[in-house]
Design an enzyme around this catalytic site. Structure first.
Site, mmCIF file in Angstrom:
data_model
loop_
_atom_site.group_PDB
_atom_site.id
_atom_site.type_symbol
_atom_site.label_atom_id
_atom_site.label_comp_id
_atom_site.label_asym_id
_atom_site.label_seq_id
_atom_site.Cartn_x
_atom_site.Cartn_y
_atom_site.Cartn_z
ATOM 1 N N GLY A 45 -45.327 31.439 7.567
ATOM 2 C CA GLY A 45 -44.059 30.723 7.710
ATOM 3 C C GLY A 45 -42.895 31.517 8.256
ATOM 4 O O GLY A 45 -42.024 30.965 8.932
ATOM 5 N N ASP A 102 -39.575 32.469 4.708
ATOM 6 C CA ASP A 102 -38.991 31.296 5.362
ATOM 7 C C ASP A 102 -38.147 30.487 4.378
ATOM 8 O O ASP A 102 -37.054 30.041 4.692
ATOM 9 C CB ASP A 102 -40.093 30.416 5.983
ATOM 10 C CG ASP A 102 -41.255 30.141 5.025
ATOM 11 O OD1 ASP A 102 -41.228 30.618 3.872
ATOM 12 O OD2 ASP A 102 -42.197 29.445 5.439
ATOM 13 N N ASP A 105 -38.660 28.626 -3.110
ATOM 14 C CA ASP A 105 -38.794 27.394 -3.881
ATOM 15 C C ASP A 105 -38.744 27.783 -5.367
ATOM 16 O O ASP A 105 -37.661 27.938 -5.929
ATOM 17 C CB ASP A 105 -40.128 26.761 -3.459
ATOM 18 C CG ASP A 105 -40.312 25.349 -3.943
ATOM 19 O OD1 ASP A 105 -39.513 24.493 -3.573
ATOM 20 O OD2 ASP A 105 -41.262 25.104 -4.698
ATOM 21 N N PHE A 154 -38.392 18.263 1.369
ATOM 22 C CA PHE A 154 -39.448 19.000 2.064
ATOM 23 C C PHE A 154 -39.084 19.139 3.539
ATOM 24 O O PHE A 154 -38.910 18.149 4.252
ATOM 25 C CB PHE A 154 -40.812 18.327 1.901
ATOM 26 C CG PHE A 154 -41.909 19.269 2.262
ATOM 27 C CD1 PHE A 154 -42.417 20.154 1.318
ATOM 28 C CD2 PHE A 154 -42.399 19.321 3.552
ATOM 29 C CE1 PHE A 154 -43.405 21.068 1.659
ATOM 30 C CE2 PHE A 154 -43.383 20.240 3.909
ATOM 31 C CZ PHE A 154 -43.884 21.103 2.957
ATOM 32 N N ARG A 167 -44.701 23.909 12.882
ATOM 33 C CA ARG A 167 -44.112 25.247 12.869
ATOM 34 C C ARG A 167 -43.337 25.550 14.144
ATOM 35 O O ARG A 167 -42.437 26.378 14.155
ATOM 36 C CB ARG A 167 -45.210 26.311 12.730
ATOM 37 C CG ARG A 167 -45.952 26.302 11.408
ATOM 38 C CD ARG A 167 -46.809 27.569 11.295
ATOM 39 N NE ARG A 167 -47.820 27.479 10.273
ATOM 40 C CZ ARG A 167 -47.644 27.730 8.976
ATOM 41 N NH1 ARG A 167 -46.451 28.080 8.544
ATOM 42 N NH2 ARG A 167 -48.641 27.647 8.120
#
Ligand code: IMP
Ligand code: MG
Length: 183
Positions: A45, A102, A105, A154, A167
Site C-alpha cells: 500500500g 498508507d 486503522d 473505506f 492502487r
C-alpha cells in the site's frame, strides 16, 4: 474503475502538498543526524506514497521494504502481525528508521513494527502515514508524521486497494459501499 468511487477525499494536489510538507519536517528533524536515514516502505500500500515523499527529501536517504499482514481475530485485543518480508540488513544500530504506511486503522501494524525494530537494536524508529483513521484505534498509537486524518470510511487509490484493485488511482477516494457489501 472510476464509477466505483463515491467521492474524492484527497485529490492529487493535496497529496502533493502533504508530501512536500512532511518531507520538510523530516528533512528538518534529521539534517543533523550522523546515522543513515532509512525509509521502510510497507508493501504494497505505501509504495506510491513512499515514492512521492522521498522525491521531496533534501537528505541522503536509503529505502527498504517490508511486507506484513494482520491475522487472527479481527477484534481489537487479539490481532497479531505476520512479517512476510523482512529487512536483511544487520546495521540497525547505525540507522534511523522511518516506517512508511498508507493508512493507520487499528494501529496494530505500526505499533508492532516499531517495537520489533527497536528490539532488533535500531538507533531510532519513527512512523509516517499518509492517512489516519483515529476513530478506529485499538492500541494507543500516534504516528510521528501524518498526512491527514480521515473519517471511518473505506478508501482506495494512491496505493490503497480493495482486493488488489484501485492502487493506481492518482487520488484517494471513498469506495462505494455496493462494491464491497454483499448484494
Ligand atoms: P492497522 O494495523 O489496523 O492500523 O491496519 C492498517 C492497514 O489496514 C493498512 O496498511 C491497510 O492495508 C489496511 N486498511 C485500513 N483501512 C483501509 C482503507 O480504508 N482502505 C484500504 N486499506 C485499509
Ligand atoms: Mg497496508
Amino acid at each position: 474503475m472510476l464509477r466505483d468511487i463515491d467521492r474524492i477525499l484527497v485529490d492529487e494536489h493535496e497529496i502533493k502538498e502533504i508530501c512536500i510538507r512532511i518531507a520538510k519536517e523530516i528533512t528538518e528533524d534529521y539534517k543533523s543526524s550522523d546515522k543513515r536515514l532509512v525509509l521502510i516502505c510497507i508493501l504494497k500500500g505505501s509504495v506510491v506514497f513512499t515514492a512521492e515523499l522521498m522525491k521531496h527529501l533534501c537528505l541522503p536517504v536509503e529505502i527498504e521494504f517490508m511486507k506484513v499482514s494482520s491475522y487472527g481475530s479481527q477484534t481489537c485485543s487479539s490481532g497479531m502481525i505476520n512479517i512476510h518480508l523482512d529487512i536483511k540488513r544487520e546495521d540497525l544500530s547505525d540507522a534511523d528508521f522511518i516506517v512508511i504506511e498508507d493508512i493507520i486503522d487499528s494501529g496494530r501494524t505500526l505499533n508492532h513494527l516499531v517495537n520489533y525494530l527497536a528490539e532488533r537494536g535500531a538507533n531510532s524508529v519513527k512512523t509516517c502515514t499518509l492517512l489516519d483513521k483515529p476513530s478506529r484505534r485499538c492500541v494507543d498509537f500516534t504516528p510521528d508524521y501524518c498526512g491527514r486524518e480521515i473519517p471511518d470510511e473505506f478508501v482506495v487509490g494512491f496505493g490503497l486497494d480493495y482486493n488488489e484493485k484501485y492502487r493506481n488511482l492518482p487520488f484517494v477516494g471513498v469506495l462505494k459501499r455496493e462494491v464491497y457489501e454483499t448484494k
